[in-house]
Motif scaffolding. Structure first.
Motif, PDB file in Angstrom:
ATOM      1  N   GLU A  32       0.817  -1.205   0.000  1.00  0.00           N
ATOM      2  CA  GLU A  32       0.000   0.000   0.000  1.00  0.00           C
ATOM      3  C   GLU A  32       0.860   1.268   0.000  1.00  0.00           C
TER       4      GLU A  32
ATOM      5  N   LYS B  73       1.101   4.081  -3.048  1.00  0.00           N
ATOM      6  CA  LYS B  73       0.912   5.509  -2.783  1.00  0.00           C
ATOM      7  C   LYS B  73       2.072   6.324  -3.341  1.00  0.00           C
TER       8      LYS B  73
ATOM      9  N   TYR C 211      -6.466   1.723  -7.522  1.00  0.00           N
ATOM     10  CA  TYR C 211      -6.560   1.337  -6.115  1.00  0.00           C
ATOM     11  C   TYR C 211      -6.976   2.519  -5.241  1.00  0.00           C
ATOM     12  N   ASP C 212      -7.925   2.261  -4.364  1.00  0.00           N
ATOM     13  CA  ASP C 212      -8.395   3.279  -3.416  1.00  0.00           C
ATOM     14  C   ASP C 212      -8.176   2.749  -2.002  1.00  0.00           C
ATOM     15  N   PRO C 213      -7.177   3.251  -1.304  1.00  0.00           N
ATOM     16  CA  PRO C 213      -6.893   2.746   0.040  1.00  0.00           C
ATOM     17  C   PRO C 213      -8.023   3.010   1.028  1.00  0.00           C
ATOM     18  N   GLU C 214      -8.862   3.995   0.739  1.00  0.00           N
ATOM     19  CA  GLU C 214      -9.981   4.322   1.621  1.00  0.00           C
ATOM     20  C   GLU C 214     -11.093   3.268   1.552  1.00  0.00           C
ATOM     21  N   ALA C 215     -11.052   2.401   0.552  1.00  0.00           N
ATOM     22  CA  ALA C 215     -12.088   1.380   0.393  1.00  0.00           C
ATOM     23  C   ALA C 215     -11.972   0.285   1.451  1.00  0.00           C
ATOM     24  N   GLY C 216     -10.809   0.170   2.064  1.00  0.00           N
ATOM     25  CA  GLY C 216     -10.661  -0.767   3.163  1.00  0.00           C
ATOM     26  C   GLY C 216     -10.072  -2.125   2.814  1.00  0.00           C
TER      27      GLY C 216
ATOM     28  N   TYR D  14      -7.029  -6.406  -3.840  1.00  0.00           N
ATOM     29  CA  TYR D  14      -7.521  -5.601  -4.954  1.00  0.00           C
ATOM     30  C   TYR D  14      -6.884  -6.062  -6.265  1.00  0.00           C
TER      31      TYR D  14
END
Length: 82
Positions: free
Chosen positions: A4, A8, A66-71, A77
């Motif tokens: 992750e 980023k 990728y959206d790290p806020e999605a959990g 992913y």
């Protein structure tokens, strides 16, 4: 560094870290390719190495979306794109 964190930093412009991320996820991609080949037991005309190369392109797409806020974790992913 975690997947992750690498994603980023790659998205922030540190493209040189792409090789590090590949080294961390390549075994996962190779395993998924191997399982695919086992499942189709020779009935597919796709080679395992071709699937691994396709996995690299899936990695690039997963990094972009990728959206790290999605959990979810990045590897989870990435599996979607494979």
């Amino acid at each position: 560094m975690t997947n992750e964190e690498l994603v980023k930093r790659i998205r922030e412009g540190e493209i040189n870290l792409l090789a590090d991320l590949w080294m961390q996820v390549r075994r996962f991609i190779a395993k998924r390719a191997y399982i695919f080949c086992l499942h189709y037991n020779g009935t597919s005309k796709v080679d395992q190495e071709d699937l691994i190369q396709s996995g690299y392109f899936a990695l690039l797409e997963a990094i972009e979306k990728y959206d790290p806020e999605a959990g979810s974790s990045f590897i989870h992913y990435l599996n979607y794109f494979l």
